[in-house]
Design an enzyme around this catalytic site. Structure first.
Site, mmCIF file in Angstrom:
data_model
loop_
_atom_site.group_PDB
_atom_site.id
_atom_site.type_symbol
_atom_site.label_atom_id
_atom_site.label_comp_id
_atom_site.label_asym_id
_atom_site.label_seq_id
_atom_site.Cartn_x
_atom_site.Cartn_y
_atom_site.Cartn_z
ATOM 1 N N ASP A 98 68.668 40.384 38.434
ATOM 2 C CA ASP A 98 69.938 40.031 39.058
ATOM 3 C C ASP A 98 71.148 40.381 38.193
ATOM 4 O O ASP A 98 71.040 40.549 36.976
ATOM 5 C CB ASP A 98 69.980 38.526 39.349
ATOM 6 C CG ASP A 98 69.115 38.134 40.529
ATOM 7 O OD1 ASP A 98 68.328 38.975 40.996
ATOM 8 O OD2 ASP A 98 69.225 36.973 40.979
ATOM 9 N N HIS A 149 73.766 40.983 46.038
ATOM 10 C CA HIS A 149 73.942 39.730 45.294
ATOM 11 C C HIS A 149 75.410 39.296 45.289
ATOM 12 O O HIS A 149 75.863 38.651 44.338
ATOM 13 C CB HIS A 149 73.427 39.908 43.867
ATOM 14 C CG HIS A 149 73.098 38.627 43.151
ATOM 15 N ND1 HIS A 149 72.479 37.557 43.761
ATOM 16 C CD2 HIS A 149 73.300 38.235 41.847
ATOM 17 C CE1 HIS A 149 72.313 36.585 42.887
ATOM 18 N NE2 HIS A 149 72.815 36.966 41.723
ATOM 19 N N HIS A 153 79.723 37.295 42.447
ATOM 20 C CA HIS A 153 78.809 36.231 42.016
ATOM 21 C C HIS A 153 79.439 34.834 42.135
ATOM 22 O O HIS A 153 79.386 34.020 41.209
ATOM 23 C CB HIS A 153 78.364 36.471 40.567
ATOM 24 C CG HIS A 153 77.055 35.822 40.227
ATOM 25 N ND1 HIS A 153 76.953 34.495 39.864
ATOM 26 C CD2 HIS A 153 75.792 36.313 40.193
ATOM 27 C CE1 HIS A 153 75.689 34.205 39.602
ATOM 28 N NE2 HIS A 153 74.964 35.283 39.810
ATOM 29 N N HIS A 243 67.115 38.831 34.669
ATOM 30 C CA HIS A 243 68.485 39.322 34.744
ATOM 31 C C HIS A 243 68.644 40.563 33.876
ATOM 32 O O HIS A 243 68.036 40.660 32.808
ATOM 33 C CB HIS A 243 69.476 38.240 34.300
ATOM 34 C CG HIS A 243 69.506 37.038 35.185
ATOM 35 N ND1 HIS A 243 68.544 36.044 35.105
ATOM 36 C CD2 HIS A 243 70.360 36.677 36.183
ATOM 37 C CE1 HIS A 243 68.820 35.105 36.017
ATOM 38 N NE2 HIS A 243 69.914 35.472 36.675
#
Length: 278
Positions: A98, A149, A153, A243
């Site tokens: 991510d 995503h 964020h 990540h």
């Protein structure tokens, strides 16, 4: 005498029929008063002159639409909770990363995946993808799946429906431009889902995918701890969360180099999910 007259009349009829046929083929029949077709005058001696054919518009224009028409993506159902696992044969797992792409860490992760011929999923943020489009192009070339995503964020549960749509749609636009196609998967930042996120994601053609094993690598617990969490949680259908951006991800890079060959040696098949419909 009668025989001569009959032959003369027959020749005249044949000549007239030939003239009509030639004129009809050339497309020069005209319409006279009363909408009755009028025949052109018979030619004066010699064979009837050929009329030059006009170029056909059909022949001048290239044909399009070869092959089957492009399939229209089927809108996925609006879910009440995200998918946590994936189905697959045998010991199948999915690795996801991510917050990227980040040129400091993503290339190293891609190198390791390429070394072991493993495909993974990258849930990218729009602002990062926009700044590093070449990394999305590499993901496409190497067979990885890119998911949405959001752009910046944010915590979706605190945003208006309009803002959530912008976050998702803007990111999908960038992914399409840099990766080559629009994403089929999305993931809410922080795992904070709400009804609007599920509805808007479905409207944009995306399925919500969460995770089964959280490495918590964003807390920088050490590469060894990350490795232990992946190996302890390994099981068929598991989705692992890691990540490749959002901070110092050097531990995530190091951990991947350690646990990936071990998982493969243990008989796990690391791959990407497939949608039941597209």
């Amino acid at each position: 005498m009668k025989k001569v007259q009959l032959l003369t009349r027959r020749r005249a009829l044949l000549a007239g029929a030939a003239a009509v046929g030639a004129a009809g083929t050339a497309g020069v029949l005209t319409t006279g008063p009363g909408d009755e077709p009028a025949l052109p005058a018979a030619p004066v001696g010699g064979p009837p002159a050929r009329r030059a054919h006009r170029p056909s518009a059909y022949r001048l224009k290239p044909l399009t639409g070869y092959g089957s028409p492009r399939a229209v993506p089927v809108r996925p159902p609006v879910r009440r909770e995200p998918l946590l696992r994936v189905s697959g044969r045998g010991r199948t797992m999915v690795l996801t990363f991510d917050d990227g792409p980040d040129p400091r860490y993503t290339p190293d992760i891609l190198d390791t995946l390429a070394e072991y011929e493993v495909r993974a999923m990258f849930f990218v943020c729009g602002e990062m993808a926009d700044a590093h489009r070449e990394l999305l192009a590499r993901m496409a070339d190497e067979g990885h799946v890119v998911g949405n995503h959001t752009w910046s964020h944010p915590l979706l549960t605190r945003l208006t429906r309009r803002r959530i749509r912008w976050e998702m749609e803007s990111t999908s636009d960038v992914i399409e431009e840099a990766y080559g196609e629009r994403p089929l998967w999305f993931r809410a930042p922080y795992g904070a889902w709400n009804r609007a996120a599920f509805q808007l994601g479905a409207e944009l053609g995306m399925e919500p995918l969460a995770w089964t094993v959280d490495t918590l690598d964003w807390t920088t617990p050490g590469a060894r701890t990350i490795v232990d969490r992946v190996e302890d949680g390994a099981a068929p259908g598991v989705v692992v969360l890691c990540h490749d951006a959002g901070g110092d991800r050097s531990q995530s890079v190091t951990a991947l180099r350690r646990y990936l060959p071990r998982l493969l040696d243990s008989g796990y098949h690391l791959t990407v999910p497939r949608r039941q419909y597209t």
